[in-house]
Design a protein around this motif. Structure first.
Motif, short mmCIF file in Angstrom:
data_model
loop_
_atom_site.label_atom_id
_atom_site.label_comp_id
_atom_site.label_asym_id
_atom_site.label_seq_id
_atom_site.Cartn_x
_atom_site.Cartn_y
_atom_site.Cartn_z
N MET A 73 0.81 -1.22 0.00
CA MET A 73 0.00 0.00 0.00
C MET A 73 0.85 1.28 0.00
O MET A 73 0.36 2.34 0.37
CB MET A 73 -0.92 0.01 1.23
CG MET A 73 -1.96 -1.09 1.21
SD MET A 73 -3.22 -0.81 -0.05
CE MET A 73 -4.44 -2.02 0.45
N ASP A 74 2.08 1.19 -0.40
CA ASP A 74 2.96 2.36 -0.45
C ASP A 74 2.36 3.41 -1.39
O ASP A 74 2.12 3.14 -2.58
CB ASP A 74 4.35 1.93 -0.95
CG ASP A 74 5.37 3.05 -0.81
OD1 ASP A 74 4.96 4.22 -0.67
OD2 ASP A 74 6.58 2.75 -0.87
N ALA A 75 2.10 4.60 -0.87
CA ALA A 75 1.46 5.66 -1.66
C ALA A 75 2.31 6.05 -2.88
O ALA A 75 1.77 6.51 -3.89
CB ALA A 75 1.22 6.89 -0.79
N SER A 76 3.62 5.85 -2.79
CA SER A 76 4.50 6.20 -3.92
C SER A 76 4.24 5.31 -5.13
O SER A 76 4.65 5.63 -6.25
CB SER A 76 5.96 6.10 -3.50
OG SER A 76 6.32 4.76 -3.21
N ARG A 77 3.56 4.18 -4.93
CA ARG A 77 3.22 3.28 -6.03
C ARG A 77 1.94 3.69 -6.73
O ARG A 77 1.49 3.02 -7.67
CB ARG A 77 3.10 1.84 -5.53
CG ARG A 77 4.42 1.26 -5.00
CD ARG A 77 4.26 -0.21 -4.69
NE ARG A 77 3.81 -0.94 -5.87
CZ ARG A 77 2.73 -1.70 -5.93
NH1 ARG A 77 1.95 -1.83 -4.87
NH2 ARG A 77 2.41 -2.32 -7.04
N GLY A 78 1.31 4.75 -6.25
CA GLY A 78 0.07 5.20 -6.87
C GLY A 78 -1.17 4.54 -6.32
O GLY A 78 -2.25 4.62 -6.92
N ILE A 79 -1.03 3.90 -5.17
CA ILE A 79 -2.17 3.22 -4.55
C ILE A 79 -2.78 4.09 -3.46
O ILE A 79 -2.09 4.52 -2.54
CB ILE A 79 -1.75 1.86 -3.97
CG1 ILE A 79 -1.42 0.89 -5.11
CG2 ILE A 79 -2.85 1.28 -3.10
CD1 ILE A 79 -1.13 -0.52 -4.65
N ALA A 107 4.54 -3.88 -12.42
CA ALA A 107 4.10 -2.92 -11.40
C ALA A 107 3.10 -3.52 -10.41
O ALA A 107 2.81 -2.92 -9.38
CB ALA A 107 3.49 -1.69 -12.06
N GLY A 108 2.55 -4.69 -10.74
CA GLY A 108 1.62 -5.35 -9.82
C GLY A 108 0.17 -5.29 -10.24
O GLY A 108 -0.73 -5.52 -9.42
N LYS A 109 -0.08 -5.02 -11.53
CA LYS A 109 -1.47 -4.89 -12.01
C LYS A 109 -2.24 -6.21 -11.87
O LYS A 109 -3.36 -6.23 -11.35
CB LYS A 109 -1.46 -4.46 -13.48
CG LYS A 109 -0.74 -3.17 -13.76
CD LYS A 109 -0.76 -2.83 -15.23
CE LYS A 109 -0.08 -3.86 -16.09
NZ LYS A 109 1.37 -4.02 -15.77
N ARG A 226 -10.21 4.37 -11.16
CA ARG A 226 -8.96 4.27 -11.91
C ARG A 226 -7.76 4.21 -10.97
O ARG A 226 -7.66 4.99 -10.02
CB ARG A 226 -8.83 5.45 -12.89
CG ARG A 226 -9.92 5.39 -13.95
CD ARG A 226 -10.01 6.64 -14.78
NE ARG A 226 -8.86 6.82 -15.65
CZ ARG A 226 -8.84 7.67 -16.67
NH1 ARG A 226 -9.91 8.40 -16.95
NH2 ARG A 226 -7.77 7.78 -17.42
N ILE A 227 -6.88 3.27 -11.25
CA ILE A 227 -5.67 3.09 -10.45
C ILE A 227 -4.48 3.06 -11.41
O ILE A 227 -4.42 2.22 -12.31
CB ILE A 227 -5.71 1.77 -9.65
CG1 ILE A 227 -6.94 1.74 -8.74
CG2 ILE A 227 -4.43 1.59 -8.85
CD1 ILE A 227 -7.17 0.40 -8.06
N GLU A 228 -3.55 3.99 -11.24
CA GLU A 228 -2.35 4.05 -12.08
C GLU A 228 -1.15 3.70 -11.21
O GLU A 228 -0.70 4.51 -10.39
CB GLU A 228 -2.21 5.45 -12.68
CG GLU A 228 -3.36 5.83 -13.60
CD GLU A 228 -3.22 7.24 -14.18
OE1 GLU A 228 -2.07 7.73 -14.24
OE2 GLU A 228 -4.24 7.83 -14.54
N LEU A 229 -0.64 2.50 -11.38
CA LEU A 229 0.48 2.03 -10.57
C LEU A 229 1.79 2.61 -11.09
O LEU A 229 2.01 2.72 -12.30
CB LEU A 229 0.54 0.50 -10.59
CG LEU A 229 -0.67 -0.21 -9.97
CD1 LEU A 229 -0.51 -1.72 -10.08
CD2 LEU A 229 -0.86 0.20 -8.52
N LYS A 230 2.66 2.95 -10.15
CA LYS A 230 3.93 3.58 -10.51
C LYS A 230 5.09 2.83 -9.87
O LYS A 230 4.89 1.91 -9.08
CB LYS A 230 3.95 5.04 -10.04
CG LYS A 230 2.78 5.88 -10.54
CD LYS A 230 2.76 7.23 -9.86
CE LYS A 230 1.55 8.04 -10.28
NZ LYS A 230 1.45 9.35 -9.55
#
Length: 238
Positions: A73-79, A107-109, A226-230
């Protein structure tokens, strides 16, 4: 023994096991009728719920065995933690909303899509997980053997359809039409999760034909979560 035999004949296996435990521990003398019946019914309900969950998982065909609790759940990953919590509660399923997940390879999609699918199974929903290209190949073969109507009906009744690896190749005309029919059948009724390496803005070009692309994206994008993983590929960290 007569009670145990009758429970087995009625296929009340959860109640039968619970009754055996009560006898072995001699607790059946400690409970009144209401308490004993409640205990037996609860055991049967848990038995059936567990079997249904196992059956739903098997039929879904997930790519990964995943859970929401395992997500990074790291916010830096876009979650967005609050969004994942909301999705885990299943509100999008009851309203037939879509979830669009994008991000680079690794990225974990697929893991995220699988985790949401597992959560839906735990809540009793029927889920189907497909690589998009394999799904479109399946529709092609179904058209050849004459089972296309039955297959499309099955997809339309599936409460959560997960389409993974969207956008790896451009779609052919019949593939566009099949995807359009699938999305149209589900729009506003059943939920769809789509995972793609491409940003949503590029999906229009992948679909290809202007009119069909407009129709598909119009039914997906406007009301979707919408979820954009980074970030760096998670595969490199294993």
């Amino acid at each position: 023994m007569q009670i145990e035999t009758q429970l087995k004949e009625l296929r009340l296996h959860g109640m039968c096991r619970s009754w055996q435990v009560l006898l072995e521990t001699r607790r059946h003398h400690e409970l009144n009728l209401s308490e004993g019946l409640q205990l037996l019914l609860q055991a049967e309900q848990e038995q059936r719920s567990g079997k249904r969950f196992d059956r739903l998982l098997k039929n879904a065909g997930f790519r990964y065995r995943a859970s929401v609790e395992e997500l990074n759940m790291d916010a830096s990953r876009g979650i967005d933690r609050s969004l994942i919590t909301d999705l885990a509660m299943g509100t999008y399923l009851s309203s037939g909303d879509a979830v669009l997940i994008s991000g680079a390879s690794g990225a974990g999609k697929s893991f995220l899509a699988s985790a949401l699918g597992h959560q839906a199974c735990a809540q009793g929903y029927k889920v189907a997980y497909y690589n998009l290209q394999k799904l479109l190949l399946r529709t092609k073969m179904s058209r050849i053997d004459g089972s296309i109507y039955k297959f499309m009906e099955k997809l339309s009744r599936t409460e959560l359809l997960i389409l993974d690896d969207f956008g790896l190749t451009h779609l052919e005309q019949q593939q566009r039409m099949d995807l359009m029919e699938i999305i149209e059948d589900r729009h506003g009724r059943k939920s769809t999760i789509i995972a793609s390496q491409l940003p949503v803005a590029s999906w229009y070009d992948v679909i290809g034909e202007e009119t069909i692309a407009d129709a598909i994206l119009d039914r997906l994008v406007h009301t979707a979560y919408r979820i954009e993983l980074k970030g760096e590929s998670l595969r490199k960290k294993r």
